[in-house]
Motif scaffolding. Structure first.
Motif, PDB file in Angstrom:
ATOM      1  N   LEU A  93       0.804  -1.198  -0.076  1.00 57.28           N
ATOM      2  CA  LEU A  93       0.001   0.081  -0.094  1.00 57.28           C
ATOM      3  C   LEU A  93       0.707   1.394  -0.276  1.00 57.28           C
ATOM      4  O   LEU A  93       0.248   2.453   0.319  1.00 57.28           O
ATOM      5  CB  LEU A  93      -0.847   0.078   1.350  1.00 57.28           C
ATOM      6  CG  LEU A  93      -1.867  -1.255   1.251  1.00 57.28           C
ATOM      7  CD1 LEU A  93      -3.165  -0.947   2.471  1.00 57.28           C
ATOM      8  CD2 LEU A  93      -2.700  -1.236  -0.126  1.00 57.28           C
ATOM      9  N   TYR A  94       2.181   1.082  -0.171  1.00 57.67           N
ATOM     10  CA  TYR A  94       2.913   2.220  -0.482  1.00 57.67           C
ATOM     11  C   TYR A  94       2.482   3.053  -1.852  1.00 57.67           C
ATOM     12  O   TYR A  94       2.776   2.531  -2.904  1.00 57.67           O
ATOM     13  CB  TYR A  94       4.414   1.993  -0.534  1.00 57.67           C
ATOM     14  CG  TYR A  94       5.243   3.454  -0.706  1.00 57.67           C
ATOM     15  CD1 TYR A  94       5.044   4.241  -0.133  1.00 57.67           C
ATOM     16  CD2 TYR A  94       5.971   3.390  -2.153  1.00 57.67           C
ATOM     17  CE1 TYR A  94       5.968   5.556  -0.564  1.00 57.67           C
ATOM     18  CE2 TYR A  94       6.766   4.310  -2.267  1.00 57.67           C
ATOM     19  CZ  TYR A  94       6.675   5.423  -1.672  1.00 57.67           C
ATOM     20  OH  TYR A  94       7.529   6.676  -1.982  1.00 57.67           O
ATOM     21  N   ASN A  95       1.773   3.988  -1.817  1.00 59.36           N
ATOM     22  CA  ASN A  95       1.121   4.787  -3.010  1.00 59.36           C
ATOM     23  C   ASN A  95       2.167   5.693  -3.556  1.00 59.36           C
ATOM     24  O   ASN A  95       1.885   7.157  -3.002  1.00 59.36           O
ATOM     25  CB  ASN A  95      -0.112   5.173  -2.672  1.00 59.36           C
ATOM     26  CG  ASN A  95      -1.095   5.340  -3.902  1.00 59.36           C
ATOM     27  OD1 ASN A  95      -0.291   5.951  -4.667  1.00 59.36           O
ATOM     28  ND2 ASN A  95      -2.163   5.137  -3.789  1.00 59.36           N
ATOM     29  N   VAL A  96       2.930   5.777  -4.463  1.00 63.19           N
ATOM     30  CA  VAL A  96       3.731   6.604  -4.953  1.00 63.19           C
ATOM     31  C   VAL A  96       2.822   7.781  -5.689  1.00 63.19           C
ATOM     32  O   VAL A  96       3.480   8.997  -5.480  1.00 63.19           O
ATOM     33  CB  VAL A  96       4.733   5.851  -5.939  1.00 63.19           C
ATOM     34  CG1 VAL A  96       5.703   6.901  -6.735  1.00 63.19           C
ATOM     35  CG2 VAL A  96       5.530   4.639  -5.229  1.00 63.19           C
ATOM     36  N   SER A  97       1.919   7.406  -6.309  1.00 66.93           N
ATOM     37  CA  SER A  97       1.119   8.442  -6.854  1.00 66.93           C
ATOM     38  C   SER A  97       0.811   9.494  -6.099  1.00 66.93           C
ATOM     39  O   SER A  97       0.743  10.863  -6.147  1.00 66.93           O
ATOM     40  CB  SER A  97       0.001   7.794  -7.722  1.00 66.93           C
ATOM     41  OG  SER A  97      -0.918   8.668  -8.357  1.00 66.93           O
ATOM     42  N   THR A  98       0.120   8.919  -4.724  1.00 66.86           N
ATOM     43  CA  THR A  98      -0.498   9.849  -3.954  1.00 66.86           C
ATOM     44  C   THR A  98       0.618  10.774  -3.245  1.00 66.86           C
ATOM     45  O   THR A  98       0.374  11.911  -2.970  1.00 66.86           O
ATOM     46  CB  THR A  98      -1.326   9.099  -2.651  1.00 66.86           C
ATOM     47  OG1 THR A  98      -2.406   8.475  -3.359  1.00 66.86           O
ATOM     48  CG2 THR A  98      -1.714  10.067  -1.658  1.00 66.86           C
ATOM     49  N   ASP A  99       1.675  10.009  -2.849  1.00 66.29           N
ATOM     50  CA  ASP A  99       2.777  10.761  -2.357  1.00 66.29           C
ATOM     51  C   ASP A  99       3.343  11.685  -3.247  1.00 66.29           C
ATOM     52  O   ASP A  99       3.836  13.013  -2.793  1.00 66.29           O
ATOM     53  CB  ASP A  99       4.033   9.965  -1.972  1.00 66.29           C
ATOM     54  CG  ASP A  99       3.619   8.998  -0.845  1.00 66.29           C
ATOM     55  OD1 ASP A  99       2.785   9.270  -0.099  1.00 66.29           O
ATOM     56  OD2 ASP A  99       4.368   8.198  -0.193  1.00 66.29           O
ATOM     57  N   ALA A 101       1.416  13.634  -5.470  1.00 63.81           N
ATOM     58  CA  ALA A 101       0.810  14.653  -5.472  1.00 63.81           C
ATOM     59  C   ALA A 101       0.602  15.567  -4.539  1.00 63.81           C
ATOM     60  O   ALA A 101       0.773  16.815  -4.381  1.00 63.81           O
ATOM     61  CB  ALA A 101      -0.760  14.093  -5.424  1.00 63.81           C
ATOM     62  N   PHE A 102       1.001  14.996  -3.217  1.00 60.66           N
ATOM     63  CA  PHE A 102       1.035  15.845  -1.927  1.00 60.66           C
ATOM     64  C   PHE A 102       2.534  16.440  -2.007  1.00 60.66           C
ATOM     65  O   PHE A 102       2.455  17.907  -1.560  1.00 60.66           O
ATOM     66  CB  PHE A 102       1.227  15.048  -0.712  1.00 60.66           C
ATOM     67  CG  PHE A 102      -0.253  14.841  -0.484  1.00 60.66           C
ATOM     68  CD1 PHE A 102      -1.130  15.721   0.413  1.00 60.66           C
ATOM     69  CD2 PHE A 102      -0.693  13.391  -0.422  1.00 60.66           C
ATOM     70  CE1 PHE A 102      -2.203  15.395   0.613  1.00 60.66           C
ATOM     71  CE2 PHE A 102      -2.400  13.223  -0.051  1.00 60.66           C
ATOM     72  CZ  PHE A 102      -3.113  14.151   0.392  1.00 60.66           C
ATOM     73  N   SER A 103       3.711  15.781  -2.309  1.00 61.86           N
ATOM     74  CA  SER A 103       5.065  16.463  -2.062  1.00 61.86           C
ATOM     75  C   SER A 103       5.145  17.561  -3.424  1.00 61.86           C
ATOM     76  O   SER A 103       6.036  18.313  -3.219  1.00 61.86           O
ATOM     77  CB  SER A 103       6.054  15.418  -2.433  1.00 61.86           C
ATOM     78  OG  SER A 103       5.940  14.880  -3.633  1.00 61.86           O
ATOM     79  N   THR A 104       4.163  17.609  -4.521  1.00 60.63           N
ATOM     80  CA  THR A 104       4.489  18.319  -5.449  1.00 60.63           C
ATOM     81  C   THR A 104       3.548  19.531  -5.433  1.00 60.63           C
ATOM     82  O   THR A 104       3.607  20.521  -6.370  1.00 60.63           O
ATOM     83  CB  THR A 104       4.478  17.887  -6.755  1.00 60.63           C
ATOM     84  OG1 THR A 104       3.199  17.149  -7.134  1.00 60.63           O
ATOM     85  CG2 THR A 104       5.964  16.955  -7.139  1.00 60.63           C
ATOM     86  N   ALA A 105       2.389  19.389  -4.464  1.00 55.28           N
ATOM     87  CA  ALA A 105       1.440  20.349  -4.400  1.00 55.28           C
ATOM     88  C   ALA A 105       0.467  20.238  -5.664  1.00 55.28           C
ATOM     89  O   ALA A 105       0.233  21.596  -6.042  1.00 55.28           O
ATOM     90  CB  ALA A 105       1.831  21.703  -3.908  1.00 55.28           C
ATOM     91  N   ARG A 106       0.386  19.262  -6.171  1.00 59.25           N
ATOM     92  CA  ARG A 106      -0.289  19.304  -7.609  1.00 59.25           C
ATOM     93  C   ARG A 106      -1.562  18.273  -7.451  1.00 59.25           C
ATOM     94  O   ARG A 106      -1.597  17.508  -6.505  1.00 59.25           O
ATOM     95  CB  ARG A 106       0.504  18.799  -8.864  1.00 59.25           C
ATOM     96  CG  ARG A 106       1.464  19.810  -9.125  1.00 59.25           C
ATOM     97  CD  ARG A 106       2.243  19.278 -10.320  1.00 59.25           C
ATOM     98  NE  ARG A 106       3.083  20.351 -11.060  1.00 59.25           N
ATOM     99  CZ  ARG A 106       4.117  21.083 -10.324  1.00 59.25           C
ATOM    100  NH1 ARG A 106       4.553  20.777  -9.323  1.00 59.25           N
ATOM    101  NH2 ARG A 106       4.596  22.102 -11.286  1.00 59.25           N
ATOM    102  N   PHE A 107      -2.539  18.426  -8.359  1.00 60.58           N
ATOM    103  CA  PHE A 107      -3.582  17.400  -8.633  1.00 60.58           C
ATOM    104  C   PHE A 107      -3.161  16.472  -9.579  1.00 60.58           C
ATOM    105  O   PHE A 107      -2.189  16.224 -10.109  1.00 60.58           O
ATOM    106  CB  PHE A 107      -4.737  18.146  -9.190  1.00 60.58           C
ATOM    107  CG  PHE A 107      -5.312  19.248  -8.237  1.00 60.58           C
ATOM    108  CD1 PHE A 107      -6.503  18.754  -7.511  1.00 60.58           C
ATOM    109  CD2 PHE A 107      -5.016  20.592  -8.373  1.00 60.58           C
ATOM    110  CE1 PHE A 107      -7.033  20.032  -6.491  1.00 60.58           C
ATOM    111  CE2 PHE A 107      -5.610  21.500  -7.780  1.00 60.58           C
ATOM    112  CZ  PHE A 107      -6.364  21.143  -6.783  1.00 60.58           C
ATOM    113  N   SER A 108      -3.855  15.190  -9.159  1.00 56.16           N
ATOM    114  CA  SER A 108      -3.205  13.928  -9.952  1.00 56.16           C
ATOM    115  C   SER A 108      -4.159  12.874 -10.102  1.00 56.16           C
ATOM    116  O   SER A 108      -5.458  13.086  -9.822  1.00 56.16           O
ATOM    117  CB  SER A 108      -1.963  13.354  -9.300  1.00 56.16           C
ATOM    118  OG  SER A 108      -2.442  12.566  -8.010  1.00 56.16           O
TER     119      SER A 108
END
Length: 271
Positions: A93-99, A101-108
């Motif tokens: 469940l390590y979700n690279v995609s969600t991380d 989005a948060f770390s770049t302050a973008r929508f995804s």
């Protein structure tokens, strides 16, 4: 087991939880009529967007997101659309995609390629699409059980000094086999119709470029472009879109080890 799968899909869905906003609903690029910032060679920078496609061009996932985040954060809002190829989600469940989005302050959103189940564990192969605003909708077009076209209509600022927002019917996909390419004809027909007019930027196994090009040539008013020409890599980047979308330039920047960022400068509404 059913609960585990539902939980994973819920996590993947975090990337698109914010999908309500007021955004232009007509995505045809024909309405972009500005003619300023045009060079002698006819390249109009005021109608040009940039798409950053990060990939190893190999059959492996990207899990070290720190340099990826640093890359996008260094671009700031100047990067309105990016793709990180093979941000696979493991069963832990390590979700690279969600991380990302948060770390770049973008929508995804997540472009699923396929789900793999082996030895009681499951993994999801796919790519992360990053952009700067909320979206109304997104669609996936099934090609085969292990291949999907992801369609995300977004707006991207042009690269001119005084930029305008250009509607981009962005689509991405990965082709691993000729079977997938042969099966893509119906999805291509739907995606190229007036309701979508998708601009496809994706990856294909390099030895399958010719079959994909042949399939693309059967799409009315569409043009196939090999982005990474003559590359000695397992995969290649391609672009497939209406003839009004023209790839003007491609540059390559190292991000981390064998992960590179390919910047595609694409002009819209070319007559």
């Amino acid at each position: 087991m059913k609960k585990r799968f539902l939980y994973i899909f819920a996590l993947l869905g975090l990337n698109v939880a914010v999908t309500v906003s007021c955004i232009k609903e007509e995505w045809g690029v024909g309405n972009v009529n500005q003619t300023t910032n045009q060079n002698q060679d006819g390249w109009n920078k005021n109608k040009t967007i940039q798409v950053y496609y990060l990939t190893t061009l190999a059959d492996k996932g990207v899990y070290n997101i720190a340099p990826v985040s640093d890359f996008f954060n260094s671009k700031g809002k100047a990067c309105g659309l990016g793709v990180v190829d093979r941000t696979d989600v493991q069963m832990n469940l390590y979700n690279v995609s969600t991380d990302l989005a948060f770390s770049t302050a973008r929508f995804s959103c997540y472009a699923l390629n396929r789900m793999i189940s082996e030895g009681g564990s499951t993994a999801f192969e796919g790519s992360t699409i990053l952009f700067n605003h909320k979206i109304n909708s997104e669609y996936s077009f099934k090609v085969t059980d292990d291949c999907f076209l992801k369609y995300v209509p977004v707006q991207v600022a042009s690269i001119a000094a005084d930029p305008i927002l250009i509607p981009v019917p962005f689509t991405t996909v990965r082709f691993d086999s000729k079977k997938q390419i042969d099966a893509a004809e119906m999805a291509f027909k739907t995606l190229s119709g007036n309701a979508y007019e998708g601009l496809v930027i994706g990856t294909v196994k390099t030895d399958l470029l010719e079959p994909l090009k042949a399939a693309a040539e059967r799409i009315t008013d569409y043009t196939f472009t090999e982005v990474t020409k003559n590359a000695d890599t397992e995969y290649s980047i391609f672009m497939l879109g209406k003839k009004t979308w023209v790839l003007r330039e491609m540059t390559k920047t190292s991000v981390d080890s064998d992960l590179n960022a390919f910047c595609l400068s694409i002009e819209a509404s070319v007559e």
